[in-house]
Design an enzyme around this catalytic site. Sequence first.
Site: not given
Ligand code: IMP
Length: 193
Positions: A7, A68-69, A148-151
């Site tokens: 990252t 990946d999340t 961030f994101g959907y928090d």
């Molecule tokens: P990444 O694989 O960590 O880049 O996550 C992919 C997407 O999942 C991100 O762009 C967010 O929209 C969402 N995401 C990942 N981790 C979190 C979190 O901890 N809280 C909220 N949204 C998340």
Amino acid sequence: MKILFATNNAHKLQEVQQILGADYLLVTPHQCGVDEEIPEEQETLEGNALQKARYLFERTGLDCFADDTGLEVAALNGAPGVHSARYATSGHDFAANMRLLLHNLEGVEDRSARFRTVVALILGGQEYLFEGEVRGTIMQEPAGEGGFGYDPVFRPEGYDLSFAEMAPEEKNRISHRGRAVAKLAAFLAEHCK
Ligand code: IMP
């Protein structure tokens, strides 16, 4: 021990460094001369985490890991899942993603969801996978300014707050990424004495 983490996102780097502790020094792709975007074109979290870790290993030969999340919503058959970052648009537009999610859940009673993180580690040329998840529900409207994101729309099980309303340390303690990285930390502690 130095280990390369896939990252260049400073927020994520700090979060993961905090969980791993001072015994490990995380280095970024940029610090290793990898400046191009690392490909993640697979249809699963496992596939993407592995693709990113393999890409870095092939270029640097260093021990490395990638994560990946995805947010998986039961009533949407697991969507947005692996497409969480680009649910509404081709960019990482967090506000648009949340709006689309709330729109798709209008009038839906079952709002159960989970965040799932997969970490792929390449250590001494061997591949290992670690997974972490946190279950919760999608709220009716966003709350909180943190994270961030959907928090702002995710309320973890057992709490009355959204992730965005929680202190970062508290979120890290119970979060998908926190749990996956804690497993990684335990594995490294066992195998890199
Ligand atoms: P990444 O694989 O960590 O880049 O996550 C992919 C997407 O999942 C991100 O762009 C967010 O929209 C969402 N995401 C990942 N981790 C979190 C979190 O901890 N809280 C909220 N949204 C998340």
